[in-house]
Motif scaffolding. Structure first.
Motif, PDB file in Angstrom:
ATOM      1  N   ARG A  65      -1.272  26.652  13.321  1.00  0.00           N
ATOM      2  CA  ARG A  65      -2.111  27.733  12.800  1.00  0.00           C
ATOM      3  C   ARG A  65      -2.013  27.777  11.273  1.00  0.00           C
ATOM      4  O   ARG A  65      -0.980  27.456  10.694  1.00  0.00           O
ATOM      5  CB  ARG A  65      -1.698  29.070  13.395  1.00  0.00           C
ATOM      6  CG  ARG A  65      -2.157  29.277  14.833  1.00  0.00           C
ATOM      7  CD  ARG A  65      -2.024  30.743  15.225  1.00  0.00           C
ATOM      8  NE  ARG A  65      -2.633  30.993  16.522  1.00  0.00           N
ATOM      9  CZ  ARG A  65      -1.962  30.971  17.677  1.00  0.00           C
ATOM     10  NH1 ARG A  65      -0.662  30.694  17.678  1.00  0.00           N
ATOM     11  NH2 ARG A  65      -2.575  31.213  18.822  1.00  0.00           N
ATOM     12  N   VAL A 108      -7.114  26.586  12.981  1.00  0.00           N
ATOM     13  CA  VAL A 108      -6.114  25.719  13.602  1.00  0.00           C
ATOM     14  C   VAL A 108      -6.290  24.330  12.997  1.00  0.00           C
ATOM     15  O   VAL A 108      -7.413  23.831  12.906  1.00  0.00           O
ATOM     16  CB  VAL A 108      -6.272  25.674  15.137  1.00  0.00           C
ATOM     17  CG1 VAL A 108      -5.392  24.583  15.738  1.00  0.00           C
ATOM     18  CG2 VAL A 108      -5.937  27.024  15.748  1.00  0.00           C
ATOM     19  N   ASP A 147      -9.947  29.271  14.631  1.00  0.00           N
ATOM     20  CA  ASP A 147      -8.955  29.624  15.653  1.00  0.00           C
ATOM     21  C   ASP A 147      -9.641  30.420  16.764  1.00  0.00           C
ATOM     22  O   ASP A 147     -10.091  31.557  16.545  1.00  0.00           O
ATOM     23  CB  ASP A 147      -7.832  30.444  15.017  1.00  0.00           C
ATOM     24  CG  ASP A 147      -6.671  30.675  15.979  1.00  0.00           C
ATOM     25  OD1 ASP A 147      -6.785  30.288  17.149  1.00  0.00           O
ATOM     26  OD2 ASP A 147      -5.647  31.231  15.537  1.00  0.00           O
ATOM     27  N   THR A 179      -8.151  30.582  20.009  1.00  0.00           N
ATOM     28  CA  THR A 179      -7.183  30.702  21.100  1.00  0.00           C
ATOM     29  C   THR A 179      -7.319  32.057  21.791  1.00  0.00           C
ATOM     30  O   THR A 179      -7.542  33.079  21.146  1.00  0.00           O
ATOM     31  CB  THR A 179      -5.749  30.518  20.580  1.00  0.00           C
ATOM     32  OG1 THR A 179      -5.537  31.405  19.481  1.00  0.00           O
ATOM     33  CG2 THR A 179      -5.510  29.097  20.117  1.00  0.00           C
TER      34      THR A 179
END
Length: 581
Positions: free
Chosen positions: A149, A166, A260, A262
Motif C-alpha cells: 500500500r 497499491v 486501492d 481492497t
C-alpha cells in the motif's frame, strides 16, 4: 497501447543455484512418475488392484504434501503449478486440492530493501519522491511479485484524482527463475510424450509452451495494465463489476501502480454475512459475470482465485445507476490482477455456445457435436456409444448440484463407470492448446461457487444463460439464412450470363488447358523411380560380388566392378537437365 509479447526463451540453467533448482524439480517429477507407474500400472497387472485402490487416498495426500513443500521452498512457477492443481476441485481428489489450497496465500515475502532497490531502479527516482508514503509490509505476496500500500505524491494525486494506491513490485531475479522452471517443465513434458495414455490425449509440450507465453506476459506489468484497462472497458456500464484504475505515470514493466480497491475477500463468508451480503447470491453473480466474460466479451480473467476477487459493499444510493428491472444488489465484484487472461477465439466461443446450450437442454447428440467442434473430441471418434452414455448420465444425474451429487450412493457412480469406463478411455480425446487458461478459469469458478454455496447448482446458473444464447443464436441464424439467400439469388441471376461467356470462349477456341507443369512433375517422378532402381541394383551387385569373391574370384570381382555403372546412374542421372518445376 500495442504490446507485443516476448517469446519464451529456452535458456539452459547456467548458475549453480539454478542448476540445483532444475535438478530438484526433475528428480521430484521422476520419483512421482515411478510411484504412479508402479501402483497404477504394475500392481494391477499382477492382480493387486485392491492394494492400489486401498492406498490411493493416502498416496495422493503424501504427494500433495511433498509438492507443497517443494513449491513453497522454490517459489516461482512451482507456486503457479500448485495453484492450478488446487483449483481442480472437479477433477483432482480432495486429498490433493485441500493440501495445496494454502498455496493461494502461502508465499514468503521478499525483504523490503530488495523491493525498494528494484522499484527505484525501475522508476528512476527515490521511493520517497515517487510516493508520499510507502508501507514496507506487503499487503500480499505472490509467486512472481508482491503488493504494498502507498499514497501518491500531492502532484500525482492532483493529476489522477487518486490518493490511496497499491504498488505491485516484481520479485528480483524472477526472469531467470521463470526460465529455469520452464526448462524443467519442458523436460517433464517430453517425458509425458512417451506415456501413451497421456500423449494420445494431450500435447504436453504445446501446453507448456502456452504456459510459458502466459508466464512471460504475467511478469510484464505493462501488459497487465493494458489488460486491466480492456477488462474495465468491457464492464464499464455493468454495476455488478468494478476494477482498479491504472496510474501510468508510476508504472513500468516491473512496477505497477493502481488504485486501492481492497475489500472483503470473496471466500470470507463470515465477513460477507456481517456486511449483510448473502454468499449464495455472490456465487450466482460471480457465475453470471464469468459467463459474460466467455460468451460476450471473449476476454476472460483466468486466475479468479480468492485473492484476486473482492466483494465491495454498495450503499443503497448506488442502486440508482442500475438498469431498470435489474436485481438491486448491495454489492459488486471487484477483480484485480490481470496478468493471466484468456482470449476466446470466435471458433472456440461458438463451440462453447453449442456446448452450453446442449448441456442445458440435456442434448447428448448436441454435446458430442460441440465437443468435436471445440476439438476436445476428434472427428474420427465413434460417437454412438458416447451418446448413449451421455443420455444415461443426463437421465440419472442431470440437474444435480454439488451437494446433491455428494449424497448419491457411490455404488451408482461405480456401476456407471464399469458400464462406460472402457468406452470413454478408448475415445480419441485431446486438450486443445488454447483451452488451458479457460479450463483454469472454469475450474476456479466452479470451486469458488460451491465454496460460497454448498447447494450451488451449476445447471441453475447455466440454464437462463443458455436460453438467452439460444434466442441470440436463433436471431443470428435467421440473419445468416437471409444473407445466404441474398447471396444465392445474386449468384443465380449472374449464372446464365457467365455460362454464355464460357460457351462463347470455347467456340472461339480461347479456352486452353496448361498441362506442362503436370507433365514435368511426372517426368521428374519417373526419373526418381529410375534412380531408385539403379541404387537397388548397385547394392545387389555389390553384395553379391562380395559374397562370390572367395569361391569364384573372377565373377565376384566382375560384379563389384560392374556395380559402379548403376551407382553412377543413380548419383548423376538428371543432373544438368533440370528444367522449371
Amino acid at each position: 497501447m500495442a504490446l507485443v509479447s516476448r517469446p519464451a526463451p529456452r535458456v539452459a540453467p547456467q548458475k549453480p543455484v539454478h542448476r540445483a533448482r532444475y535438478r530438484r524439480i526433475l528428480s521430484f517429477a521422476a520419483r512421482e512418475f515411478i510411484k504412479i507407474w508402479w501402483y497404477e500400472l504394475v500392481l494391477p497387472r499382477f492382480g493387486l488392484t485392491s492394494v492400489s485402490e486401498r492406498t490411493r487416498a493416502r498416496r495422493m495426500q503424501r504427494f500433495a504434501r511433498r509438492f507443497h513443500t517443494l513449491a513453497v521452498s522454490l517459489g516461482g512457477l512451482m507456486i503457479k503449478v500448485g495453484q492450478f492443481m488446487s483449483s481442480r476441485l472437479d477433477v483432482l481428489p480432495p486429498e490433493i486440492t485441500a493440501e495445496l489450497e494454502g498455496l493461494q496465500d502461502e508465499v514468503p515475502a521478499v525483504p523490503f530493501p530488495a523491493i525498494k532497490q528494484l522499484a527505484e531502479a525501475e522508476l528512476g527516482i527515490p521511493l520517497e519522491r515517487a510516493y508520499s508514503w510507502f508501507d514496507e509490509t506487503p499487503v500480499a505476496a505472490a509467486s512472481l511479485g508482491q503488493a504494498h500500500r502507498a499514497r501518491l505524491s500531492a502532484l500525482d494525486a492532483a493529476d489522477t484524482g487518486l490518493e490511496h494506491v497499491v504498488v505491485k513490485v516484481q520479485r528480483p531475479g524472477i526472469d531467470e527463475i521463470v526460465a529455469v522452471d520452464l526448462a524443467a517443465l519442458r523436460r517433464v513434458a517430453q517425458w509425458l510424450t512417451r506415456v501413451r495414455i497421456v500423449a494420445d490425449r494431450v500435447d504436453a509440450p504445446a501446453l507448456v509452451e502456452e504456459f510459458a507465453a502466459t508466464s512471460f506476459e504475467e511478469i510484464d506489468y505493462l501488459h497487465e495494465a493494458a489488460s486491466a484497462e480492456r477488462f474495465r472497458e468491457n464492464f464499464a456500464d455493468d454495476p455488478r463489476v468494478d476494477t482498479p484504475e491504472i496510474v501510468w505515470e508510476r508504472s513500468t514493466r516491473r512496477v505497477l501502480t493502481l488504485s486501492d480497491v481492497t475489500a472483503i475477500k470473496i471466500n470470507d463468508t463470515g465477513a460477507l454475512r456481517a456486511a449483510g451480503i448473502d454468499p449464495s447470491e455472490v456465487a450466482d453473480v460471480f457465475a453470471e459475470v464469468m459467463f459474460d466474460q466467455v460468451f460476450t466479451h471473449s476476454f476472460v480473467h483466468a486466475d479468479p482465485h480468492p485473492g484476486n476477487i473482492f466483494v465491495t459493499p454498495r450503499p443503497s444510493a448506488g442502486w440508482e445507476g442500475d438498469e431498470p428491472g435489474a436485481p438491486q444488489r448491495n454489492f459488486r465484484l471487484t477483480f484485480i490482477d490481470f496478468g493471466m487472461m484468456a482470449e476466446v477465439p470466435d471458433n472456440l466461443r461458438d463451440g462453447l455456445r453449442t456446448l452450453l446450450i446442449a448441456v442445458a437442454g440435456r442434448d447428448s447428440r448436441g454435446l458430442v457435436a460441440a465437443a468435436q467442434e471445440i476439438g476436445v473430441l476428434l472427428p474420427s471418434a465413434d460417437t454412438a456409444e458416447l451418446e448413449r452414455a451421455l443420455t444415461a448420465l443426463f437421465a440419472r444425474f442431470g440437474g444435480m448440484g454439488f451437494a446433491e451429487l455428494s449424497k448419491v450412493d457411490p455404488r451408482e457412480f461405480r456401476d456407471f463407470a464399469e458400464e462406460f469406463g472402457d468406452m470413454v478411455r478408448s475415445l480419441p480425446l485431446q486438450l486443445p492448446e488454447n483451452m488451458l487458461l479457460l479450463i483454469r478459469a472454469v475450474s476456479l469458478t466452479s470451486g469458488m461457487c460451491s465454496g460460497l454455496d454448498p447447494a450451488f447448482n451449476v445447471w441453475d446458473a447455466a440454464e437462463p444463460y443458455a436460453a438467452r444464447l439460444l434466442r441470440d443464436e436463433s436471431g443470428n441464424l435467421l440473419q445468416a439464412f437471409a444473407n445466404q439467400a441474398m447471396g444465392t439469388a445474386a449468384t443465380t441471376m449472374r449464372l446464365p450470363q457467365r455460362i454464355d461467356d464460357v460457351i462463347t470462349r470455347i467456340e472461339d477456341g480461347s479456352v486452353t488447358f496448361d498441362t506442362s507443369r503436370l507433365e514435368r512433375r511426372l517426368d521428374r517422378l519417373e526419373g526418381i523411380a529410375r534412380r531408385i532402381a539403379s541404387g537397388v541394383l548397385f547394392a545387389a551387385m555389390l553384395i553379391g560380388g562380395a559374397l562370390l569373391v572367395a569361391p569364384l574370384p573372377p565373377l565376384g570381382i566382375t560384379l563389384i566392378c560392374v556395380s559402379a555403372l548403376p551407382l553412377l546412374h543413380s548419383l548423376f542421372a538428371g543432373v544438368g537437365r533440370r528444367g522449371p518445376r
